[in-house]
Design a protein around this motif. Structure first.
Motif, PDB file in Angstrom:
ATOM      1  N   ALA A  63      11.878 -15.248  32.656  1.00  0.00           N
ATOM      2  CA  ALA A  63      12.628 -14.152  32.027  1.00  0.00           C
ATOM      3  C   ALA A  63      14.035 -14.610  31.655  1.00  0.00           C
ATOM      4  N   THR A  64      14.644 -15.408  32.514  1.00  0.00           N
ATOM      5  CA  THR A  64      15.971 -15.951  32.215  1.00  0.00           C
ATOM      6  C   THR A  64      15.884 -16.933  31.049  1.00  0.00           C
ATOM      7  N   ALA A  76      13.524 -10.485  25.374  1.00  0.00           N
ATOM      8  CA  ALA A  76      14.397 -10.417  26.549  1.00  0.00           C
ATOM      9  C   ALA A  76      14.964  -9.010  26.729  1.00  0.00           C
ATOM     10  N   ALA A  77      15.366  -8.369  25.630  1.00  0.00           N
ATOM     11  CA  ALA A  77      15.881  -6.998  25.716  1.00  0.00           C
ATOM     12  C   ALA A  77      14.789  -6.033  26.174  1.00  0.00           C
ATOM     13  N   ASP A  86      12.958  -9.397  37.176  1.00  0.00           N
ATOM     14  CA  ASP A  86      12.775  -9.973  38.514  1.00  0.00           C
ATOM     15  C   ASP A  86      11.309 -10.286  38.785  1.00  0.00           C
ATOM     16  N   THR A  87      10.421  -9.400  38.356  1.00  0.00           N
ATOM     17  CA  THR A  87       8.984  -9.627  38.554  1.00  0.00           C
ATOM     18  C   THR A  87       8.555 -10.918  37.871  1.00  0.00           C
ATOM     19  N   ASN A 179       8.756 -21.428  36.503  1.00  0.00           N
ATOM     20  CA  ASN A 179       7.657 -20.755  37.199  1.00  0.00           C
ATOM     21  C   ASN A 179       6.490 -20.355  36.296  1.00  0.00           C
ATOM     22  N   ALA A 180       6.546 -20.712  35.020  1.00  0.00           N
ATOM     23  CA  ALA A 180       5.526 -20.223  34.091  1.00  0.00           C
ATOM     24  C   ALA A 180       5.369 -21.176  32.913  1.00  0.00           C
ATOM     25  N   THR A 181       4.311 -20.926  32.151  1.00  0.00           N
ATOM     26  CA  THR A 181       4.117 -21.590  30.864  1.00  0.00           C
ATOM     27  C   THR A 181       4.309 -20.524  29.795  1.00  0.00           C
TER      28      THR A 181
END
Length: 192
Positions: A63-64, A76-77, A86-87, A179-181
């Motif tokens: 998300a960041t 992002a918005a 956060d999730t 933490n993701a693709t």
């Protein structure tokens, strides 16, 4: 003589690995988990360095990373409006099919404004873009995945050309984050 040949071969391999870095050429970022590199024509539109670049995204939670990427400002918005940051940042081993700004621009403004104002519906749509497993480029060829929203999402294609749900094209895929693709797509997906 055989040992000397092995030592020379190992030294040559080490030099080949170090040389590009020593002369300032950065190798493409590869996902540590999959060994694949980002692919697709849209990858060239990402920043080459700094915030939103492939190297920045690789070291940042998803998300960041999206918030830092100029191609994903609308997403992002939306993630912020749905309170999903956060999730997404704290869930490991996921794949996010991330609509680009251009994907959101395909939605009529009144419809997009209504979606962004409806937190429950927005969260449902955004969770439909997230698969609870790491999806590799090989998996995309003929994929059938359950999303965090609970519905199915399908992928098809080959090489560097993949489609999601027979409607969205992956414009830049296989982008690793902490933490993701991430698979950048050109259309916002809607759950059934």
């Amino acid at each position: 003589m055989h040992v000397t040949h092995i030592r020379r071969t190992m030294a040559a391999a080490a030099a080949a690995a170090v040389l590009p870095v020593a002369i300032g050429i950065a190798a493409p970022t590869a996902s540590a988990d999959t060994g694949t590199q980002p692919f697709g024509p849209g990858c060239s539109s990402l920043p080459q360095e700094g915030k939103g670049s492939l190297s920045d995204m690789a070291s940042t939670p998803v998300a960041t990373a999206a918030a830092n990427n100029p191609e994903l400002k609308t997403l992002a918005a939306a993630v912020e409006a749905a309170d999903l940051g956060d999730t997404l940042n704290n869930t490991k081993g996921i794949t996010v099919f991330a609509p680009t700004n251009a994907a959101f621009e395909k939605i009529p403004k009144a419809d997009l404004d209504a979606l962004l104002a409806n937190k429950a519906q927005l969260a449902k749509v955004l969770k439909y873009h997230v698969v609870g497993q790491e999806v590799t480029q090989k998996d995309l060829a003929k994929g059938d995945f359950t999303t965090l929203e609970g519905s199915k999402l399908t992928t098809s294609g080959s090489g560097e050309s993949f489609t999601v749900n027979d409607s969205a094209k992956i414009v830049c895929g296989g982008i690793p984050t902490a933490n993701a693709t991430v698979e950048l797509i050109d259309t916002v997906l809607m759950p059934k």
